[in-house]
Motif scaffolding. Structure first.
Motif, PDB file in Angstrom:
ATOM      1  N   LYS A 181      31.303  43.286  37.618  1.00 25.40           N
ATOM      2  CA  LYS A 181      32.324  43.069  38.647  1.00 25.40           C
ATOM      3  C   LYS A 181      33.715  43.058  38.014  1.00 25.40           C
ATOM      4  O   LYS A 181      34.645  43.656  38.546  1.00 25.40           O
ATOM      5  CB  LYS A 181      32.070  41.767  39.387  1.00 25.40           C
ATOM      6  CG  LYS A 181      33.062  41.533  40.515  1.00 25.40           C
ATOM      7  CD  LYS A 181      32.715  40.347  41.367  1.00 25.40           C
ATOM      8  CE  LYS A 181      33.715  40.209  42.503  1.00 25.40           C
ATOM      9  NZ  LYS A 181      33.353  39.142  43.425  1.00 25.40           N
ATOM     10  N   GLY A 182      33.856  42.399  36.874  1.00 26.10           N
ATOM     11  CA  GLY A 182      35.146  42.396  36.182  1.00 26.10           C
ATOM     12  C   GLY A 182      35.571  43.787  35.762  1.00 26.10           C
ATOM     13  O   GLY A 182      36.743  44.159  35.885  1.00 26.10           O
ATOM     14  N   ALA A 183      34.632  44.581  35.276  1.00 26.10           N
ATOM     15  CA  ALA A 183      34.948  45.953  34.867  1.00 26.10           C
ATOM     16  C   ALA A 183      35.334  46.816  36.067  1.00 26.10           C
ATOM     17  O   ALA A 183      36.249  47.643  35.972  1.00 26.10           O
ATOM     18  CB  ALA A 183      33.766  46.565  34.122  1.00 26.10           C
ATOM     19  N   VAL A 184      34.669  46.624  37.197  1.00 22.12           N
ATOM     20  CA  VAL A 184      35.014  47.386  38.405  1.00 22.12           C
ATOM     21  C   VAL A 184      36.409  47.005  38.893  1.00 22.12           C
ATOM     22  O   VAL A 184      37.214  47.873  39.253  1.00 22.12           O
ATOM     23  CB  VAL A 184      33.953  47.176  39.516  1.00 22.12           C
ATOM     24  CG1 VAL A 184      34.433  47.714  40.850  1.00 22.12           C
ATOM     25  CG2 VAL A 184      32.644  47.835  39.123  1.00 22.12           C
ATOM     26  N   ILE A 185      36.730  45.718  38.880  1.00 19.18           N
ATOM     27  CA  ILE A 185      38.070  45.279  39.284  1.00 19.18           C
ATOM     28  C   ILE A 185      39.120  45.865  38.341  1.00 19.18           C
ATOM     29  O   ILE A 185      40.170  46.340  38.779  1.00 19.18           O
ATOM     30  CB  ILE A 185      38.146  43.739  39.317  1.00 19.18           C
ATOM     31  CG1 ILE A 185      37.277  43.200  40.450  1.00 19.18           C
ATOM     32  CG2 ILE A 185      39.593  43.266  39.480  1.00 19.18           C
ATOM     33  CD1 ILE A 185      37.035  41.703  40.381  1.00 19.18           C
ATOM     34  N   ALA A 186      38.832  45.862  37.052  1.00 18.33           N
ATOM     35  CA  ALA A 186      39.763  46.435  36.073  1.00 18.33           C
ATOM     36  C   ALA A 186      39.930  47.936  36.286  1.00 18.33           C
ATOM     37  O   ALA A 186      41.046  48.464  36.171  1.00 18.33           O
ATOM     38  CB  ALA A 186      39.271  46.152  34.659  1.00 18.33           C
ATOM     39  N   LEU A 187      38.844  48.620  36.601  1.00 13.85           N
ATOM     40  CA  LEU A 187      38.917  50.059  36.865  1.00 13.85           C
ATOM     41  C   LEU A 187      39.766  50.332  38.110  1.00 13.85           C
ATOM     42  O   LEU A 187      40.602  51.246  38.115  1.00 13.85           O
ATOM     43  CB  LEU A 187      37.512  50.631  37.048  1.00 13.85           C
ATOM     44  CG  LEU A 187      37.406  52.123  37.287  1.00 13.85           C
ATOM     45  CD1 LEU A 187      37.817  52.885  36.036  1.00 13.85           C
ATOM     46  CD2 LEU A 187      35.996  52.492  37.692  1.00 13.85           C
TER      47      LEU A 187
END
Length: 137
Positions: free
Chosen positions: A108-114
């Motif tokens: 989820k953190g990586a998707v938000i960062a993307l």
């Protein structure tokens, strides 16, 4: 973010998001609890609310967990002498749950960062919504 500031590169943003940190500064946390996203970064005051991950982290987590667990199930079935079903249940159910719980906040953190790196924000709701409109009429 000001136009004069340099945005971090994509992989830096993804690493920061994976660690649950703000994609812009890397200092503030993305989450206030297990999966509850903060509205703003406590360190740099980046508005995080527009970058909603919705269901994508769950889908990616299922994809990753499935690609890890299924080959191990098949290998045990092939080379483990075809153990009874209770052995599979005792092994794979807890492992799947633990793996999903470990991966979900990171994905989820990586998707938000993307989303932040590509400036893909959720559309703002329009204030001109007519509450009296009835589509069945």
């Amino acid at each position: 973010m000001n136009k004069g500031e340099n945005a971090p590169e994509l992989w830096t943003c993804l690493r920061r998001g994976w660690r649950g940190r703000c994609p812009r500064c890397g200092e503030g946390t993305l989450f206030s609890s297990f999966l509850k996203m903060r509205s703003h970064c406590p360190a740099c005051d980046l508005a995080l609310e527009p970058f909603r991950a919705d269901d994508a982290p769950a889908y990616f987590t299922i994809l990753v967990v499935g690609h890890i667990i299924v080959p191990m199930v098949l290998a045990l079935e092939r080379y483990g002498g075809q153990p009874p079903l209770w052995v599979h249940a005792a092994l794979w159910l807890p492992l799947s749950v633990v793996l999903a719980l470990v991966l979900l906040p990171r994905i989820k953190g990586a998707v938000i960062a993307l989303l932040w790196a590509h400036r893909i924000a959720a559309p703002k709701p329009s204030g001109s919504y007519d509450r009296s409109y009835d589509p069945s009429a």
